[in-house]
Design a protein around this motif. Structure first.
Motif, PDB file in Angstrom:
ATOM      1  N   TYR A  72      51.709  49.149  42.140  1.00 30.85           N
ATOM      2  CA  TYR A  72      51.194  48.756  40.931  1.00 30.85           C
ATOM      3  C   TYR A  72      50.753  49.810  40.144  1.00 30.85           C
ATOM      4  O   TYR A  72      50.932  49.917  39.226  1.00 30.85           O
ATOM      5  CB  TYR A  72      50.381  47.511  41.040  1.00 30.85           C
ATOM      6  CG  TYR A  72      49.965  46.591  40.026  1.00 30.85           C
ATOM      7  CD1 TYR A  72      50.761  46.045  39.164  1.00 30.85           C
ATOM      8  CD2 TYR A  72      48.540  46.530  39.682  1.00 30.85           C
ATOM      9  CE1 TYR A  72      50.588  45.233  38.078  1.00 30.85           C
ATOM     10  CE2 TYR A  72      48.327  45.701  38.573  1.00 30.85           C
ATOM     11  CZ  TYR A  72      49.361  45.299  37.684  1.00 30.85           C
ATOM     12  OH  TYR A  72      49.128  44.463  36.421  1.00 30.85           O
ATOM     13  N   CYS A  73      49.980  50.671  40.521  1.00 32.00           N
ATOM     14  CA  CYS A  73      49.248  51.798  39.802  1.00 32.00           C
ATOM     15  C   CYS A  73      50.160  52.500  39.440  1.00 32.00           C
ATOM     16  O   CYS A  73      50.058  53.313  38.169  1.00 32.00           O
ATOM     17  CB  CYS A  73      48.245  52.381  40.446  1.00 32.00           C
ATOM     18  SG  CYS A  73      46.625  51.199  41.083  1.00 32.00           S
ATOM     19  N   ALA A  74      51.193  53.050  40.115  1.00 30.15           N
ATOM     20  CA  ALA A  74      52.347  54.023  39.736  1.00 30.15           C
ATOM     21  C   ALA A  74      53.066  53.324  38.342  1.00 30.15           C
ATOM     22  O   ALA A  74      53.204  54.052  37.493  1.00 30.15           O
ATOM     23  CB  ALA A  74      53.196  54.291  40.829  1.00 30.15           C
ATOM     24  N   HIS A  75      53.266  52.042  38.442  1.00 29.89           N
ATOM     25  CA  HIS A  75      53.974  51.510  37.303  1.00 29.89           C
ATOM     26  C   HIS A  75      53.109  51.530  36.202  1.00 29.89           C
ATOM     27  O   HIS A  75      53.467  51.820  34.898  1.00 29.89           O
ATOM     28  CB  HIS A  75      54.442  50.231  37.971  1.00 29.89           C
ATOM     29  CG  HIS A  75      55.411  49.389  36.804  1.00 29.89           C
ATOM     30  ND1 HIS A  75      56.633  49.604  36.847  1.00 29.89           N
ATOM     31  CD2 HIS A  75      55.179  48.704  35.490  1.00 29.89           C
ATOM     32  CE1 HIS A  75      57.105  49.093  35.904  1.00 29.89           C
ATOM     33  NE2 HIS A  75      56.333  48.239  35.067  1.00 29.89           N
ATOM     34  N   LEU A  76      51.454  51.199  36.206  1.00 29.33           N
ATOM     35  CA  LEU A  76      50.654  51.070  35.317  1.00 29.33           C
ATOM     36  C   LEU A  76      50.617  52.604  34.775  1.00 29.33           C
ATOM     37  O   LEU A  76      50.601  52.634  33.468  1.00 29.33           O
ATOM     38  CB  LEU A  76      49.450  50.648  35.661  1.00 29.33           C
ATOM     39  CG  LEU A  76      49.254  49.054  35.987  1.00 29.33           C
ATOM     40  CD1 LEU A  76      48.020  48.715  36.543  1.00 29.33           C
ATOM     41  CD2 LEU A  76      49.637  48.200  34.626  1.00 29.33           C
ATOM     42  N   PHE A  77      50.812  53.589  35.444  1.00 28.67           N
ATOM     43  CA  PHE A  77      50.669  54.853  35.061  1.00 28.67           C
ATOM     44  C   PHE A  77      51.829  55.304  34.214  1.00 28.67           C
ATOM     45  O   PHE A  77      51.550  55.924  33.314  1.00 28.67           O
ATOM     46  CB  PHE A  77      50.460  55.834  36.441  1.00 28.67           C
ATOM     47  CG  PHE A  77      50.407  57.287  35.988  1.00 28.67           C
ATOM     48  CD1 PHE A  77      49.116  57.825  35.613  1.00 28.67           C
ATOM     49  CD2 PHE A  77      51.658  58.126  35.968  1.00 28.67           C
ATOM     50  CE1 PHE A  77      49.210  59.182  35.131  1.00 28.67           C
ATOM     51  CE2 PHE A  77      51.884  59.466  35.643  1.00 28.67           C
ATOM     52  CZ  PHE A  77      50.387  59.917  35.109  1.00 28.67           C
ATOM     53  N   MET A  78      52.882  54.727  34.543  1.00 27.19           N
ATOM     54  CA  MET A  78      54.063  55.331  33.543  1.00 27.19           C
ATOM     55  C   MET A  78      54.180  54.310  32.305  1.00 27.19           C
ATOM     56  O   MET A  78      54.390  55.002  31.227  1.00 27.19           O
ATOM     57  CB  MET A  78      55.359  54.568  34.336  1.00 27.19           C
ATOM     58  CG  MET A  78      55.704  55.461  35.683  1.00 27.19           C
ATOM     59  SD  MET A  78      55.725  57.360  35.105  1.00 27.19           S
ATOM     60  CE  MET A  78      57.143  57.296  33.936  1.00 27.19           C
ATOM     61  N   VAL A  79      53.504  53.329  32.256  1.00 23.25           N
ATOM     62  CA  VAL A  79      53.080  52.647  30.846  1.00 23.25           C
ATOM     63  C   VAL A  79      52.295  53.353  30.020  1.00 23.25           C
ATOM     64  O   VAL A  79      52.472  53.337  29.143  1.00 23.25           O
ATOM     65  CB  VAL A  79      52.821  51.140  31.250  1.00 23.25           C
ATOM     66  CG1 VAL A  79      52.148  50.372  29.998  1.00 23.25           C
ATOM     67  CG2 VAL A  79      53.687  50.224  32.114  1.00 23.25           C
ATOM     68  N   VAL A  80      51.270  53.773  30.711  1.00 26.66           N
ATOM     69  CA  VAL A  80      50.280  54.368  29.984  1.00 26.66           C
ATOM     70  C   VAL A  80      50.643  55.579  29.523  1.00 26.66           C
ATOM     71  O   VAL A  80      50.529  56.069  28.321  1.00 26.66           O
ATOM     72  CB  VAL A  80      48.984  54.555  30.929  1.00 26.66           C
ATOM     73  CG1 VAL A  80      47.761  55.472  30.119  1.00 26.66           C
ATOM     74  CG2 VAL A  80      48.114  53.163  30.964  1.00 26.66           C
ATOM     75  N   LEU A  81      51.335  56.564  30.377  1.00 28.28           N
ATOM     76  CA  LEU A  81      51.860  57.808  30.043  1.00 28.28           C
ATOM     77  C   LEU A  81      52.658  57.839  28.849  1.00 28.28           C
ATOM     78  O   LEU A  81      52.668  58.713  27.870  1.00 28.28           O
ATOM     79  CB  LEU A  81      52.423  58.385  31.112  1.00 28.28           C
ATOM     80  CG  LEU A  81      53.185  59.826  31.267  1.00 28.28           C
ATOM     81  CD1 LEU A  81      52.107  61.100  30.623  1.00 28.28           C
ATOM     82  CD2 LEU A  81      53.906  60.189  32.165  1.00 28.28           C
ATOM     83  N   LEU A  82      53.776  57.050  29.082  1.00 33.19           N
ATOM     84  CA  LEU A  82      54.861  56.830  28.014  1.00 33.19           C
ATOM     85  C   LEU A  82      54.241  56.293  26.640  1.00 33.19           C
ATOM     86  O   LEU A  82      54.591  56.695  25.609  1.00 33.19           O
ATOM     87  CB  LEU A  82      55.963  56.010  28.241  1.00 33.19           C
ATOM     88  CG  LEU A  82      56.809  56.666  29.639  1.00 33.19           C
ATOM     89  CD1 LEU A  82      57.785  55.556  30.016  1.00 33.19           C
ATOM     90  CD2 LEU A  82      57.370  57.902  28.972  1.00 33.19           C
ATOM     91  N   LEU A 102      56.685  44.640  33.722  1.00 29.13           N
ATOM     92  CA  LEU A 102      55.365  44.537  34.465  1.00 29.13           C
ATOM     93  C   LEU A 102      54.993  42.919  35.370  1.00 29.13           C
ATOM     94  O   LEU A 102      54.401  43.161  36.216  1.00 29.13           O
ATOM     95  CB  LEU A 102      54.331  44.669  33.260  1.00 29.13           C
ATOM     96  CG  LEU A 102      52.781  45.292  33.909  1.00 29.13           C
ATOM     97  CD1 LEU A 102      52.929  46.444  34.985  1.00 29.13           C
ATOM     98  CD2 LEU A 102      52.148  45.560  32.689  1.00 29.13           C
ATOM     99  N   PRO A 103      55.115  41.774  34.562  1.00 27.15           N
ATOM    100  CA  PRO A 103      54.858  40.611  35.317  1.00 27.15           C
ATOM    101  C   PRO A 103      55.600  40.604  36.495  1.00 27.15           C
ATOM    102  O   PRO A 103      54.663  40.458  37.714  1.00 27.15           O
ATOM    103  CB  PRO A 103      55.299  39.582  34.327  1.00 27.15           C
ATOM    104  CG  PRO A 103      55.293  40.365  32.944  1.00 27.15           C
ATOM    105  CD  PRO A 103      55.777  41.510  33.162  1.00 27.15           C
ATOM    106  N   PRO A 104      56.893  40.709  36.844  1.00 32.78           N
ATOM    107  CA  PRO A 104      57.368  40.507  38.217  1.00 32.78           C
ATOM    108  C   PRO A 104      56.696  41.735  39.092  1.00 32.78           C
ATOM    109  O   PRO A 104      56.856  41.459  40.187  1.00 32.78           O
ATOM    110  CB  PRO A 104      58.734  40.563  38.184  1.00 32.78           C
ATOM    111  CG  PRO A 104      59.041  41.389  36.851  1.00 32.78           C
ATOM    112  CD  PRO A 104      57.813  40.892  35.997  1.00 32.78           C
ATOM    113  N   VAL A 105      56.596  42.857  38.912  1.00 35.55           N
ATOM    114  CA  VAL A 105      56.082  43.867  39.641  1.00 35.55           C
ATOM    115  C   VAL A 105      54.557  43.482  40.132  1.00 35.55           C
ATOM    116  O   VAL A 105      54.271  43.733  41.318  1.00 35.55           O
ATOM    117  CB  VAL A 105      55.942  45.321  38.686  1.00 35.55           C
ATOM    118  CG1 VAL A 105      55.299  46.379  39.536  1.00 35.55           C
ATOM    119  CG2 VAL A 105      57.503  45.732  38.457  1.00 35.55           C
ATOM    120  N   GLY A 106      53.641  42.877  39.234  1.00 32.43           N
ATOM    121  CA  GLY A 106      52.504  42.519  39.669  1.00 32.43           C
ATOM    122  C   GLY A 106      52.725  41.405  40.577  1.00 32.43           C
ATOM    123  O   GLY A 106      51.739  41.222  41.449  1.00 32.43           O
TER     124      GLY A 106
END
Length: 337
Positions: free
Chosen positions: A225-235, A250-254
């Motif tokens: 989850y944090c890796a996915h959030l990191f990509m969202v923030v980075l981009l 993001l919803p289905p990943v969470g």
């Protein structure tokens, strides 16, 4: 000011994001039936209903988000009479009905997931308010930023490049705090489990230290989850339109991470012979002088309590059970597993 890739890249990113969303939703639905069975058993055993309620809310929001995204994408790529498909114009209106619903659901699922991880940290830390001041403060800030992000989205005009609009800045702040909440709470949970387990006398485990399987599960789930959030923030910081490729699923990943943590925690507890839904680490030391049946050492962690058992030798076992903010001691015998 130019947009990296232009609005055509944003449209393509939304399409790729839809594919990722369908894959993540499928993975989530694979885990969901097992998760429901586990929670149903836990409810019959008297667990608080907050976890099943959270599971239902995440399920409803995830399915609705997938449905809205499919309908919106169909409207953008379908042909109506002599009118040609115009997905670029459709996605360039972030304040439309479908985008508003979708982004509300993204914020909602993120906040429910944050609530769950904060609540777990609170339980594991024996409901210690002073220790939890930082996570509670971050969660309240997360709620405020989520409301701000949604409010700015409603004010974004059609034709505005969303990646450069004010809403992207507010969304970036929201996801940064969400990322920090998950990192802090996961670290607190892992540290608490490690500190409890490290209190078990080394001589009873023949001096060998094995990383807790519980810690591995928490780290793996939080890492996804944090890796996915990191990509969202980075981009988002790079103002790159491929930001939407990670935002949409993001919803289905969470939801996937939520169910995976419950299912894998249950599987780990079942493999250790514990009750359904608990996550337990046990050591069965073998010493030269004492039979295995004379010693039982274990640390049991679940969503409702943390149990630290260090059974003494032959007739003087001690058990320490953390229930909320109080510690309960007893001297009941435990048979080694």
């Amino acid at each position: 000011m130019s947009v990296p890739g232009g609005l055509d890249v944003e449209t393509n990113a939304h399409l790729i994001g839809l594919w990722f969303q369908l894959l993540a939703t499928g993975a989530y639905l694979v885990y969901l039936p097992t998760c429901v069975l586990i929670l149903a058993r836990k409810v019959r055993d008297g667990i608080s209903p907050w976890l099943p309620i959270a599971c239902f809310l995440i399920f409803a929001a995830t399915v609705l988000d997938c449905f809205v995204t499919l309908v919106h994408s169909y409207n953008g790529y379908s042909v109506h009479g002599t009118t040609k498909p115009d997905p670029i114009t459709l996605w360039a209106n972030p304040s439309g009905t479908a985008p508003l619903i979708k982004n509300f659901l993204i914020v909602f699922v993120a906040l429910v997931s944050d609530f769950i991880i904060v609540y777990r940290a609170w339980i594991v830390w024996n409901m210690n308010l002073w220790v939890m001041l930082l996570p509670f403060g971050l969660f309240l800030a997360d709620i405020a930023l989520g409301c701000w992000a949604f409010a700015t989205l409603t004010q974004t005009k059609a034709g505005t490049a969303p990646i450069l609009a004010r809403v992207t800045y507010s969304a970036r702040c929201f996801f940064i705090v969400t990322f920090v909440v998950n990192i802090v709470c996961s670290g607190m949970i892992c540290y608490k489990i490690w500190s409890v387990q490290s209190g078990v006398p080394r001589e009873l485990t023949r001096g060998r230290w094995s990383p807790s399987r519980v810690i591995e599960i928490v780290v793996e789930c939080a890492g996804v989850y944090c890796a996915h959030l990191f990509m969202v923030v980075l981009l988002s910081c790079l103002k790159n339109n491929y930001f939407f490729m990670f935002l949409d699923p993001l919803p289905p990943v969470g939801a996937y991470v939520f169910t995976m943590l419950i299912v894998r925690g249950h599987e780990n507890g079942a493999s250790n012979g514990t009750s359904l839904g608990s996550t337990t680490i046990r050591f069965n030391p073998r010493t030269r002088d004492l039979p295995t049946s004379a010693i039982s050492v274990g640390v049991e962690i679940d969503l409702e309590r943390v149990t630290d058992r260090a059974d003494s030798i032959r007739g003087a076992p001690e058990s320490r059970i953390y229930r909320g903010a109080e510690d309960v001691y007893d001297s009941s015998d435990k048979t080694a597993i």
